[in-house]
Design a protein around this motif. Structure first.
Motif, PDB file in Angstrom:
ATOM      1  N   ASP A 136       0.915  -1.383   0.181  1.00 11.42           N
ATOM      2  CA  ASP A 136      -0.145  -0.283   0.113  1.00 11.42           C
ATOM      3  C   ASP A 136       1.102   1.161   0.217  1.00 11.42           C
ATOM      4  O   ASP A 136       0.611   2.329  -0.936  1.00 11.42           O
ATOM      5  CB  ASP A 136      -1.471  -0.251   1.143  1.00 11.42           C
ATOM      6  N   TYR A 137       1.797   1.197   0.782  1.00 12.06           N
ATOM      7  CA  TYR A 137       3.199   2.030   1.398  1.00 12.06           C
ATOM      8  C   TYR A 137       4.022   2.586  -0.909  1.00 12.06           C
ATOM      9  O   TYR A 137       4.023   3.988  -1.304  1.00 12.06           O
ATOM     10  CB  TYR A 137       3.771   2.564   1.833  1.00 12.06           C
ATOM     11  N   ALA A 138       4.229   1.240  -0.710  1.00 11.59           N
ATOM     12  CA  ALA A 138       4.930   1.497  -2.101  1.00 11.59           C
ATOM     13  C   ALA A 138       3.963   1.912  -3.554  1.00 11.59           C
ATOM     14  O   ALA A 138       5.171   2.789  -4.106  1.00 11.59           O
ATOM     15  CB  ALA A 138       5.154  -0.039  -1.980  1.00 11.59           C
ATOM     16  N   ASP A 139       3.203   1.579  -3.672  1.00 17.06           N
ATOM     17  CA  ASP A 139       2.084   1.797  -4.671  1.00 17.06           C
ATOM     18  C   ASP A 139       2.105   3.516  -4.672  1.00 17.06           C
ATOM     19  O   ASP A 139       2.118   4.340  -5.486  1.00 17.06           O
ATOM     20  CB  ASP A 139       1.010   0.950  -5.255  1.00 17.06           C
ATOM     21  N   VAL A 140       1.821   3.766  -3.437  1.00 21.40           N
ATOM     22  CA  VAL A 140       1.309   5.685  -3.838  1.00 21.40           C
ATOM     23  C   VAL A 140       2.307   5.948  -4.000  1.00 21.40           C
ATOM     24  O   VAL A 140       2.560   6.905  -4.363  1.00 21.40           O
ATOM     25  CB  VAL A 140       0.789   5.811  -2.009  1.00 21.40           C
ATOM     26  N   LEU A 141       3.528   6.177  -2.878  1.00 25.44           N
ATOM     27  CA  LEU A 141       4.340   6.600  -2.770  1.00 25.44           C
ATOM     28  C   LEU A 141       5.802   6.687  -4.511  1.00 25.44           C
ATOM     29  O   LEU A 141       6.384   7.130  -4.829  1.00 25.44           O
ATOM     30  CB  LEU A 141       5.887   5.958  -1.917  1.00 25.44           C
ATOM     31  N   LYS A 142       5.549   5.614  -4.840  1.00 23.31           N
ATOM     32  CA  LYS A 142       5.968   5.013  -6.628  1.00 23.31           C
ATOM     33  C   LYS A 142       5.879   6.260  -7.671  1.00 23.31           C
ATOM     34  O   LYS A 142       6.411   7.155  -7.981  1.00 23.31           O
ATOM     35  CB  LYS A 142       5.470   3.835  -6.693  1.00 23.31           C
ATOM     36  N   GLN A 143       4.193   6.504  -7.127  1.00 23.37           N
ATOM     37  CA  GLN A 143       3.304   7.267  -8.387  1.00 23.37           C
ATOM     38  C   GLN A 143       4.316   8.974  -8.284  1.00 23.37           C
ATOM     39  O   GLN A 143       4.250   9.288  -8.694  1.00 23.37           O
ATOM     40  CB  GLN A 143       1.713   7.090  -8.145  1.00 23.37           C
ATOM     41  N   ALA A 144       3.792   8.932  -7.064  1.00 22.53           N
ATOM     42  CA  ALA A 144       4.626  10.905  -5.962  1.00 22.53           C
ATOM     43  C   ALA A 144       6.087  10.510  -6.066  1.00 22.53           C
ATOM     44  O   ALA A 144       6.469  12.074  -7.118  1.00 22.53           O
ATOM     45  CB  ALA A 144       4.592  10.462  -4.511  1.00 22.53           C
ATOM     46  N   TYR A 145       6.808   9.686  -6.100  1.00 19.56           N
ATOM     47  CA  TYR A 145       8.306   9.569  -6.703  1.00 19.56           C
ATOM     48  C   TYR A 145       8.144   9.937  -8.041  1.00 19.56           C
ATOM     49  O   TYR A 145       9.311  10.770  -8.228  1.00 19.56           O
ATOM     50  CB  TYR A 145       9.358   8.720  -6.370  1.00 19.56           C
ATOM     51  N   GLN A 146       8.345   8.783  -8.906  1.00 17.22           N
ATOM     52  CA  GLN A 146       7.729   9.769 -10.058  1.00 17.22           C
ATOM     53  C   GLN A 146       7.326  10.980 -10.806  1.00 17.22           C
ATOM     54  O   GLN A 146       7.870  11.369 -11.717  1.00 17.22           O
ATOM     55  CB  GLN A 146       6.936   8.356 -10.751  1.00 17.22           C
ATOM     56  N   ALA A 147       6.799  11.467 -10.129  1.00 19.24           N
ATOM     57  CA  ALA A 147       5.938  12.730 -10.271  1.00 19.24           C
ATOM     58  C   ALA A 147       6.883  13.794 -10.138  1.00 19.24           C
ATOM     59  O   ALA A 147       6.859  14.732 -10.784  1.00 19.24           O
ATOM     60  CB  ALA A 147       4.684  12.664 -10.003  1.00 19.24           C
ATOM     61  N   VAL A 148       7.654  13.612  -8.549  1.00 18.61           N
ATOM     62  CA  VAL A 148       8.587  14.653  -8.760  1.00 18.61           C
ATOM     63  C   VAL A 148       9.991  14.620  -8.425  1.00 18.61           C
ATOM     64  O   VAL A 148      10.546  15.585  -9.099  1.00 18.61           O
ATOM     65  CB  VAL A 148       8.122  14.720  -7.023  1.00 18.61           C
ATOM     66  N   GLU A 149      11.115  13.272  -9.040  1.00 21.43           N
ATOM     67  CA  GLU A 149      11.874  13.374  -9.111  1.00 21.43           C
ATOM     68  C   GLU A 149      12.487  13.937  -9.629  1.00 21.43           C
ATOM     69  O   GLU A 149      13.961  14.968  -9.617  1.00 21.43           O
ATOM     70  CB  GLU A 149      12.388  11.670  -9.574  1.00 21.43           C
ATOM     71  N   LYS A 150      12.600  14.325 -11.141  1.00 24.73           N
ATOM     72  CA  LYS A 150      13.186  14.744 -12.467  1.00 24.73           C
ATOM     73  C   LYS A 150      13.291  16.535 -11.900  1.00 24.73           C
ATOM     74  O   LYS A 150      14.195  17.008 -11.723  1.00 24.73           O
ATOM     75  CB  LYS A 150      12.853  14.868 -13.474  1.00 24.73           C
ATOM     76  N   ASP A 151      12.258  16.719 -11.276  1.00 17.88           N
ATOM     77  CA  ASP A 151      12.380  18.334 -10.876  1.00 17.88           C
ATOM     78  C   ASP A 151      12.859  18.436 -10.042  1.00 17.88           C
ATOM     79  O   ASP A 151      14.286  19.511  -9.507  1.00 17.88           O
ATOM     80  CB  ASP A 151      11.078  19.082 -10.249  1.00 17.88           C
ATOM     81  N   GLU A 152      13.221  17.834  -8.596  1.00 18.47           N
ATOM     82  CA  GLU A 152      14.023  17.859  -7.717  1.00 18.47           C
ATOM     83  C   GLU A 152      15.520  18.022  -7.813  1.00 18.47           C
ATOM     84  O   GLU A 152      16.325  18.572  -7.547  1.00 18.47           O
ATOM     85  CB  GLU A 152      14.298  16.783  -6.612  1.00 18.47           C
ATOM     86  N   ASP A 153      16.118  16.575  -9.048  1.00 19.41           N
ATOM     87  CA  ASP A 153      17.129  16.456  -9.674  1.00 19.41           C
ATOM     88  C   ASP A 153      17.700  18.417 -10.239  1.00 19.41           C
ATOM     89  O   ASP A 153      18.753  19.115 -10.135  1.00 19.41           O
ATOM     90  CB  ASP A 153      17.167  15.812 -10.676  1.00 19.41           C
ATOM     91  N   HIS A 154      16.580  18.409 -10.957  1.00 19.07           N
ATOM     92  CA  HIS A 154      16.896  19.838 -11.775  1.00 19.07           C
ATOM     93  C   HIS A 154      16.865  21.303 -10.725  1.00 19.07           C
ATOM     94  O   HIS A 154      18.320  22.204 -11.463  1.00 19.07           O
ATOM     95  CB  HIS A 154      15.989  20.189 -12.459  1.00 19.07           C
TER      96      HIS A 154
END
Length: 206
Positions: A136-154
């Protein structure tokens, strides 16, 4: 990858509390930094990052809702993160009051780097949880991570480039503005390293 059986739900929640507070503090840091920005390209960059940070806060707020967590729950760690964010805003405001505009801009860039370093680490850890936590945590957090990761690197790598080049400029040496990270649209640590190594060549072209 197999899910781990050593899932510390309380510590994952602590990470999420700190991550949400980091985004909220980041909004305030960017609002202050934009006021200190002198370079129009940098100001535009930070205005974009501010809007993206607001989106990241919204993403995390949805995560809390989906996991049944309280966005206003406090913890010692969260209070420390809030304190750090407030301190960065105060540092920018102090610089704008006491220093010349160029120096205040440099302080703002350094404060953004500090804020984004914590923010970037939060999301790296959230990505780790998404790989290893219960479903339940993994599915929710994976979607959030994929939505944000590139912005954070930038945000992190580009602002580190800005801070470095503003410092070099302040020391009286030729600077690359916008920085190589911006010109080359860096999105990874390896890319950031390569961009920094290319700066001397970029200076010669000017």
């Amino acid at each position: 990858m197999a899910r781990t059986s050593k899932f510390d739900e309380a510590q994952v929640q602590e990470l999420l509390l700190q991550a949400l507070e980091t985004e909220r503090g980041g909004i305030q840091v960017y609002m202050a930094a934009i006021k200190a920005a002198q370079n129009p390209d940098l100001k535009k960059e930070w205005e974009e990052y501010l809007e993206e940070t607001k989106t990241h806060e919204e993403v995390l707020t949805r995560v809390f809702g989906e996991l049944g967590l309280d966005t206003e729950q406090q913890s010692p760690g969260r209070m420390i993160v809030a304190h750090h964010g407030q301190s960065l805003v105060q540092a920018i405001e102090m610089a704008m009051k006491e220093a010349d505009p160029a120096a205040a801009e440099l302080v703002a860039a350094e404060c953004v780097v500090l804020a984004e370093t914590k923010d970037h680490q939060n999301w790296e850890l959230i990505g780790q949880v998404a790989l290893k936590a219960k479903a339940d945590y993994a599915d929710v957090l994976k979607q959030a991570y994929q939505a944000v990761e590139k912005d954070e690197d930038h945000h992190l790598y580009h602002t580190k480039g800005w801070a470095r080049e503003l410092w070099i400029q302040s020391l009286g040496f030729p600077a690359v503005l916008p920085p190589p990270e911006e010109v080359k649209q860096v999105e990874t640590a390896i890319g950031a390293s390569r961009a920094e190594q290319a700066r001397e060549t970029m200076i010669k072209r000017h």
